[in-house]
Design an enzyme around this catalytic site. Structure first.
Site, PDB file in Angstrom:
ATOM      1  CB  SER A 139      -0.906   0.005   1.238  1.00  0.00           C
ATOM      2  OG  SER A 139      -1.597   1.236   1.366  1.00  0.00           O
ATOM      3  CE1 TYR A 163      -6.358   4.014  -1.297  1.00  0.00           C
ATOM      4  CE2 TYR A 163      -4.481   3.782   0.168  1.00  0.00           C
ATOM      5  CZ  TYR A 163      -5.752   3.423  -0.212  1.00  0.00           C
ATOM      6  OH  TYR A 163      -6.418   2.468   0.497  1.00  0.00           O
ATOM      7  CB  THR A 189      -6.804   2.498  -5.016  1.00  0.00           C
ATOM      8  OG1 THR A 189      -6.113   1.337  -4.548  1.00  0.00           O
ATOM      9  CG2 THR A 189      -8.139   2.578  -4.318  1.00  0.00           C
ATOM     10  CE  LYS A 249      -7.366  -3.417  -3.854  1.00  0.00           C
ATOM     11  NZ  LYS A 249      -8.328  -2.584  -3.115  1.00  0.00           N
ATOM     12  CG  HIS A 273     -11.226   0.615  -0.675  1.00  0.00           C
ATOM     13  ND1 HIS A 273     -10.500   1.336  -1.565  1.00  0.00           N
ATOM     14  CD2 HIS A 273     -10.627   0.815   0.527  1.00  0.00           C
ATOM     15  CE1 HIS A 273      -9.499   1.956  -0.944  1.00  0.00           C
ATOM     16  NE2 HIS A 273      -9.564   1.647   0.336  1.00  0.00           N
TER      17      HIS A 273
END
Length: 377
Positions: A139, A163, A189, A249, A273
């Protein structure tokens, strides 16, 4: 997708050197029944070990938590259709994801701040993924810098999840650094134009400890206005910046999946998510077939969300997924046993998958037929 090693395999002893995906030896399926993996008990054990606010951060969803609650049950709306008298004595678990060989189609989904669960944090997850021959997705909100996680078991495949949460310059820099550090794909994402309302975190007052800043946080001098909301044009842009194939994603619709692929995505990842964004949203288990049909053979498709058993994984593969990813189960393993705990989760689910394949007469994870499952009546 074919790989170099086409030998049939079932869970067994690890082979190969450090950092290499773990290969599983063939064994007698009559004695290869998987060890019992009680994920509900593991979740309870993890919750008891963690501070309440941290346990809620990992466990909670958005709004009414309907999406969160419905995710595991959605996989049980499908039923297995075993094929008998096939003469099957071993199954093949190895596959390839965007060109990376893995020993199992079960990977680790990105999850933030893993050092809150265990001091080893993402490094522990990286060691576990390498030991189990699984793919790790790291992440942006990791506890450790992306280069440090990449350097842990450097021979094992890892993807970096990006992100839209910092300045445009810092976000672009993260994409470049992911390519330079040796990650093999960039996972955008795309379901976070704004942060979901996670009411457990509000109620608990969850905040990161002062001595645990995110590993990829920008320096104060790099902080600017928040990045503009992404569009499909950013797929190719981030691919160019990173030099990596791009995975989108957070896709739950076939038309969105098709647009992503047309814009250059190498793979589409069906995900809610973790039930932490739009709520109530369609479950991944129900969105997956539409996405697979829309993508066809033009890109790979992955899925996460509520997968809790080998039969769930088998169902996802039958519905067209090339791989699945687990988030919370990996965190529960990390919290209760560090890297070894994560490996037990990955190996336990993989053993369950192999057992289900034998029972259903399916020899290869790369070719689980669509008619191996049917909707429950």
């Amino acid at each position: 997708m074919a790989t170099a090693d086409d030998a049939p395999t079932v869970p067994g002893q690890a082979l190969g050197g450090p950092g290499a995906p773990r290969q599983r030896r063939e064994s007698d399926p009559a004695t290869a029944a998987p060890e019992h993996l009680d994920l509900a008990a593991l979740e309870a054990e993890a919750a008891a070990l963690l501070p309440p606010a941290v346990a809620d951060f990992y466990a909670g969803g958005a709004e009414s938590e309907t999406t969160l609650a419905e995710a595991p049950a959605a996989w049980r709306t499908w039923r297995l259709r075993p094929r008998v008298l096939t003469g099957l004595s071993a199954v093949r678990l190895r596959t390839s994801l965007l060109g990376s060989d893995v020993a199992t189609p079960i990977g680790i989904a990105p999850w933030a701040y893993q050092a809150l669960a265990h001091p080893d944090g993402e490094r522990g997850s990286a060691r576990a993924a390498a030991a189990s021959g699984a793919l790790l997705t790291v992440s942006t909100s990791a506890s450790a810098p992306l280069a440090e996680v990449a350097a842990t078991e450097p021979g094992a495949p890892k993807w970096f999840q990006l992100y839209r949460q910092h300045s445009p310059a810092h976000t672009d820099d993260l994409a470049r650094r992911a390519g330079q550090a040796g990650y093999r794909a960039l996972v955008l994402t795309v379901d976070l134009p704004v942060l979901g309302r996670r009411l457990r975190d509000v109620a608990s007052g969850f905040a990161l400890p002062a001595d645990l800043p995110p590993g990829n946080l920008p320096t104060e001098s790099a902080v600017e206005a928040e990045s503009p909301v992404w569009t499909v044009d950013d797929i190719a842009r981030f691919g160019d910046l990173s030099g990596l194939p791009v995975v989108t994603k957070g896709v739950l619709r076939g038309d969105d999946a098709a647009r992503c692929v047309q814009a250059g995505a190498a793979a589409v990842w069906v995900s809610t998510h973790g039930g932490r964004q739009a709520d109530p949203a369609v479950a991944s288990a129900h969105a997956l077939p539409e996405v697979v049909d829309a993508v066809g053979d033009d890109a790979e498709v992955y899925v996460d969300g509520g997968l809790r058993s080998g039969s769930d994984v088998f169902t996802a593969l039958a519905l067209g997924a090339d791989a699945v990813f687990v988030g919370r189960p990996a965190i529960w393993g990390l919290a209760t046993g560090g890297a070894d705990g994560v490996s037990r989760v990955l190996d336990g689910l993989t053993a369950q998958l192999a057992h289900t394949m034998l029972l259903c007469g399916v020899p290869d994870v790369r070719s689980v037929p669509r008619d191996a499952v049917t909707p429950a009546r």
